[in-house]
Design a protein around this motif. Structure first.
Motif, PDB file in Angstrom:
ATOM      1  N   GLU A 123      26.895  47.152  30.743  1.00 43.08           N
ATOM      2  CA  GLU A 123      25.620  47.653  31.266  1.00 43.08           C
ATOM      3  C   GLU A 123      25.798  48.800  32.245  1.00 43.08           C
ATOM      4  O   GLU A 123      25.586  49.949  31.880  1.00 43.08           O
ATOM      5  CB  GLU A 123      24.780  46.524  31.884  1.00 43.08           C
ATOM      6  CG  GLU A 123      24.296  45.504  30.852  1.00 43.08           C
ATOM      7  CD  GLU A 123      23.321  44.519  31.435  1.00 43.08           C
ATOM      8  OE1 GLU A 123      22.756  44.802  32.516  1.00 43.08           O
ATOM      9  OE2 GLU A 123      23.110  43.462  30.815  1.00 43.08           O
ATOM     10  N   TYR A 124      26.205  48.522  33.486  1.00 46.38           N
ATOM     11  CA  TYR A 124      26.299  49.623  34.437  1.00 46.38           C
ATOM     12  C   TYR A 124      27.733  50.123  34.616  1.00 46.38           C
ATOM     13  O   TYR A 124      27.994  50.997  35.430  1.00 46.38           O
ATOM     14  CB  TYR A 124      25.698  49.231  35.794  1.00 46.38           C
ATOM     15  CG  TYR A 124      26.447  48.170  36.552  1.00 46.38           C
ATOM     16  CD1 TYR A 124      27.371  48.513  37.543  1.00 46.38           C
ATOM     17  CD2 TYR A 124      26.214  46.820  36.309  1.00 46.38           C
ATOM     18  CE1 TYR A 124      28.053  47.549  38.244  1.00 46.38           C
ATOM     19  CE2 TYR A 124      26.893  45.845  37.008  1.00 46.38           C
ATOM     20  CZ  TYR A 124      27.806  46.213  37.976  1.00 46.38           C
ATOM     21  OH  TYR A 124      28.488  45.234  38.675  1.00 46.38           O
ATOM     22  N   TYR A 125      28.649  49.587  33.815  1.00 48.02           N
ATOM     23  CA  TYR A 125      30.017  50.120  33.788  1.00 48.02           C
ATOM     24  C   TYR A 125      30.669  49.765  32.454  1.00 48.02           C
ATOM     25  O   TYR A 125      30.187  48.913  31.710  1.00 48.02           O
ATOM     26  CB  TYR A 125      30.851  49.590  34.952  1.00 48.02           C
ATOM     27  CG  TYR A 125      31.203  48.117  34.884  1.00 48.02           C
ATOM     28  CD1 TYR A 125      32.407  47.690  34.327  1.00 48.02           C
ATOM     29  CD2 TYR A 125      30.339  47.147  35.397  1.00 48.02           C
ATOM     30  CE1 TYR A 125      32.738  46.350  34.272  1.00 48.02           C
ATOM     31  CE2 TYR A 125      30.665  45.804  35.341  1.00 48.02           C
ATOM     32  CZ  TYR A 125      31.858  45.410  34.775  1.00 48.02           C
ATOM     33  OH  TYR A 125      32.183  44.080  34.712  1.00 48.02           O
ATOM     34  N   TYR A 126      31.759  50.454  32.156  1.00 54.66           N
ATOM     35  CA  TYR A 126      32.567  50.163  30.971  1.00 54.66           C
ATOM     36  C   TYR A 126      33.905  49.601  31.431  1.00 54.66           C
ATOM     37  O   TYR A 126      34.468  50.064  32.422  1.00 54.66           O
ATOM     38  CB  TYR A 126      32.791  51.423  30.133  1.00 54.66           C
ATOM     39  CG  TYR A 126      31.595  51.826  29.294  1.00 54.66           C
ATOM     40  CD1 TYR A 126      31.604  51.646  27.913  1.00 54.66           C
ATOM     41  CD2 TYR A 126      30.469  52.390  29.883  1.00 54.66           C
ATOM     42  CE1 TYR A 126      30.514  52.027  27.134  1.00 54.66           C
ATOM     43  CE2 TYR A 126      29.377  52.766  29.117  1.00 54.66           C
ATOM     44  CZ  TYR A 126      29.406  52.582  27.745  1.00 54.66           C
ATOM     45  OH  TYR A 126      28.322  52.952  26.981  1.00 54.66           O
ATOM     46  N   LYS A 127      34.385  48.629  30.680  1.00 53.54           N
ATOM     47  CA  LYS A 127      35.593  47.904  31.067  1.00 53.54           C
ATOM     48  C   LYS A 127      36.641  48.035  29.968  1.00 53.54           C
ATOM     49  O   LYS A 127      36.323  48.013  28.783  1.00 53.54           O
ATOM     50  CB  LYS A 127      35.243  46.432  31.288  1.00 53.54           C
ATOM     51  CG  LYS A 127      36.400  45.513  31.610  1.00 53.54           C
ATOM     52  CD  LYS A 127      35.871  44.091  31.797  1.00 53.54           C
ATOM     53  CE  LYS A 127      36.987  43.114  32.117  1.00 53.54           C
ATOM     54  NZ  LYS A 127      36.476  41.742  32.331  1.00 53.54           N
ATOM     55  N   ALA A 128      37.922  48.187  30.365  1.00 49.36           N
ATOM     56  CA  ALA A 128      39.017  48.262  29.406  1.00 49.36           C
ATOM     57  C   ALA A 128      40.290  47.735  30.053  1.00 49.36           C
ATOM     58  O   ALA A 128      40.544  47.994  31.237  1.00 49.36           O
ATOM     59  CB  ALA A 128      39.224  49.696  28.928  1.00 49.36           C
ATOM     60  N   PRO A 129      41.121  46.993  29.313  1.00 53.51           N
ATOM     61  CA  PRO A 129      42.389  46.497  29.877  1.00 53.51           C
ATOM     62  C   PRO A 129      43.404  47.629  30.027  1.00 53.51           C
ATOM     63  O   PRO A 129      43.442  48.557  29.216  1.00 53.51           O
ATOM     64  CB  PRO A 129      42.863  45.472  28.839  1.00 53.51           C
ATOM     65  CG  PRO A 129      42.230  45.919  27.547  1.00 53.51           C
ATOM     66  CD  PRO A 129      40.910  46.525  27.924  1.00 53.51           C
ATOM     67  N   ILE A 130      44.205  47.542  31.084  1.00 50.34           N
ATOM     68  CA  ILE A 130      45.271  48.525  31.261  1.00 50.34           C
ATOM     69  C   ILE A 130      46.459  48.138  30.388  1.00 50.34           C
ATOM     70  O   ILE A 130      46.632  46.967  30.048  1.00 50.34           O
ATOM     71  CB  ILE A 130      45.703  48.642  32.743  1.00 50.34           C
ATOM     72  CG1 ILE A 130      46.266  47.317  33.255  1.00 50.34           C
ATOM     73  CG2 ILE A 130      44.565  49.134  33.609  1.00 50.34           C
ATOM     74  CD1 ILE A 130      46.826  47.405  34.668  1.00 50.34           C
ATOM     75  N   PRO A 131      47.299  49.099  29.999  1.00 56.00           N
ATOM     76  CA  PRO A 131      48.470  48.784  29.159  1.00 56.00           C
ATOM     77  C   PRO A 131      49.442  47.843  29.879  1.00 56.00           C
ATOM     78  O   PRO A 131      49.520  47.827  31.109  1.00 56.00           O
ATOM     79  CB  PRO A 131      49.102  50.166  28.927  1.00 56.00           C
ATOM     80  CG  PRO A 131      48.007  51.155  29.173  1.00 56.00           C
ATOM     81  CD  PRO A 131      47.153  50.545  30.232  1.00 56.00           C
ATOM     82  N   GLU A 132      50.184  47.082  29.108  1.00 59.83           N
ATOM     83  CA  GLU A 132      51.117  46.111  29.685  1.00 59.83           C
ATOM     84  C   GLU A 132      52.201  46.787  30.511  1.00 59.83           C
ATOM     85  O   GLU A 132      52.675  46.222  31.504  1.00 59.83           O
ATOM     86  CB  GLU A 132      51.764  45.285  28.568  1.00 59.83           C
ATOM     87  CG  GLU A 132      50.816  44.308  27.889  1.00 59.83           C
ATOM     88  CD  GLU A 132      51.527  43.428  26.888  1.00 59.83           C
ATOM     89  OE1 GLU A 132      52.774  43.534  26.789  1.00 59.83           O
ATOM     90  OE2 GLU A 132      50.860  42.628  26.205  1.00 59.83           O
ATOM     91  N   GLU A 133      52.622  47.998  30.105  1.00 57.16           N
ATOM     92  CA  GLU A 133      53.711  48.677  30.803  1.00 57.16           C
ATOM     93  C   GLU A 133      53.219  49.552  31.950  1.00 57.16           C
ATOM     94  O   GLU A 133      53.975  50.339  32.517  1.00 57.16           O
ATOM     95  CB  GLU A 133      54.533  49.514  29.811  1.00 57.16           C
ATOM     96  CG  GLU A 133      53.871  50.801  29.346  1.00 57.16           C
ATOM     97  CD  GLU A 133      52.913  50.621  28.180  1.00 57.16           C
ATOM     98  OE1 GLU A 133      52.548  51.620  27.551  1.00 57.16           O
ATOM     99  OE2 GLU A 133      52.522  49.466  27.905  1.00 57.16           O
ATOM    100  N   TYR A 134      51.938  49.411  32.312  1.00 55.42           N
ATOM    101  CA  TYR A 134      51.335  50.217  33.385  1.00 55.42           C
ATOM    102  C   TYR A 134      52.080  50.033  34.706  1.00 55.42           C
ATOM    103  O   TYR A 134      52.424  48.923  35.090  1.00 55.42           O
ATOM    104  CB  TYR A 134      49.870  49.807  33.551  1.00 55.42           C
ATOM    105  CG  TYR A 134      49.148  50.462  34.713  1.00 55.42           C
ATOM    106  CD1 TYR A 134      48.472  51.655  34.547  1.00 55.42           C
ATOM    107  CD2 TYR A 134      49.142  49.860  35.973  1.00 55.42           C
ATOM    108  CE1 TYR A 134      47.804  52.248  35.605  1.00 55.42           C
ATOM    109  CE2 TYR A 134      48.484  50.457  37.032  1.00 55.42           C
ATOM    110  CZ  TYR A 134      47.821  51.644  36.839  1.00 55.42           C
ATOM    111  OH  TYR A 134      47.168  52.234  37.905  1.00 55.42           O
TER     112      TYR A 134
END
Length: 232
Positions: free
Chosen positions: A81-92
């Protein structure tokens, strides 16, 4: 630099070359010590904890040394809704930037300027007319929480794509025929260090300090620590 050369150099500096005493260093210890040294050296350079106090891209030397760890990956976005979410890479390992394209019903997509913000200031940023997400000004902000990237829109626009640019963890070396200390499985092939030879020399000094500390060898620990710090 070949793994065999790294092993010889580490054994020589820890004074365990062809040693047959009970403190002889096994290959899995060298693998673990070297990989730990890679991470410690990288984190110090990114943060500027070195003799010149130069951090991430603050000099040509830092740009040259750390560019091999810079990576870019498209984010798998979920609309919240008011933001977009995404997982960070494992090797971050560390944030660099995020490239975002957004659109509105009335307008074509455009590139957004995204600022990396503190999660603790979220409510203030969303209320502040000068800092809240704005499609008109092509600006927004992102935060990190729970190993996820949150890119805020405040329902003002739709994000069409996002690419995360980040520093990743150094690739762990593996020595063929040696037990991998992270999986307890014997490595079937060599995985060599990705850094340039001059940096590997510094990481070897770091690894020597780690291994010397493990076997309580104060002289080798002091030499390794001094060499790793002085030459950064």
């Amino acid at each position: 630099m070949l793994n065999s050369t790294i092993v010889i150099k580490i054994k020589q500096r820890v004074n365990k070359l062809d040693s047959q005493d009970y403190d002889n260093i096994e290959c899995w210890q060298i693998v673990e010590g070297f990989n730990k040294a890679q991470v410690e050296w990288t984190r110090r350079q990114l943060h500027g904890i070195n003799i010149l106090k130069e951090g991430d891209e603050q000099s040509t030397r830092r740009k040259d040394d750390l560019q091999v760890l810079l990576s870019k990956q498209s984010l798998n976005l979920t609309d919240k809704e008011y933001y977009y979410k995404a997982p960070i890479p494992e090797e971050y390992l560390q944030w660099k930037r995020v490239d975002v394209y957004a659109k509105q019903d009335c307008c074509d997509k455009r590139r957004m300027t995204v600022y990396f913000a503190e999660e603790g200031n979220l409510n203030q940023l969303l209320r502040d007319d000068n800092k809240k997400p704005s499609f008109e000004w092509s600006e927004t902000f992102a935060t990190l929480i729970g190993n996820d990237v949150n890119i805020y829109t405040n329902n003002d626009f739709e994000i069409t794509s996002a690419d995360l640019v980040y520093y990743r963890q150094p690739i762990k070396i593996q020595i063929q025929g040696c037990v991998d200390p992270y999986t307890s499985v014997q490595s079937t092939q060599n995985v060599e260090c990705e850094f340039k030879d001059d940096i590997i020399e510094l990481i070897i000094d770091e690894a020597v300090a780690i291994l010397a500390g493990d076997i309580e060898s104060s002289n080798q620990y002091a030499r390794g620590t001094e060499g790793a710090e002085r030459n950064n």
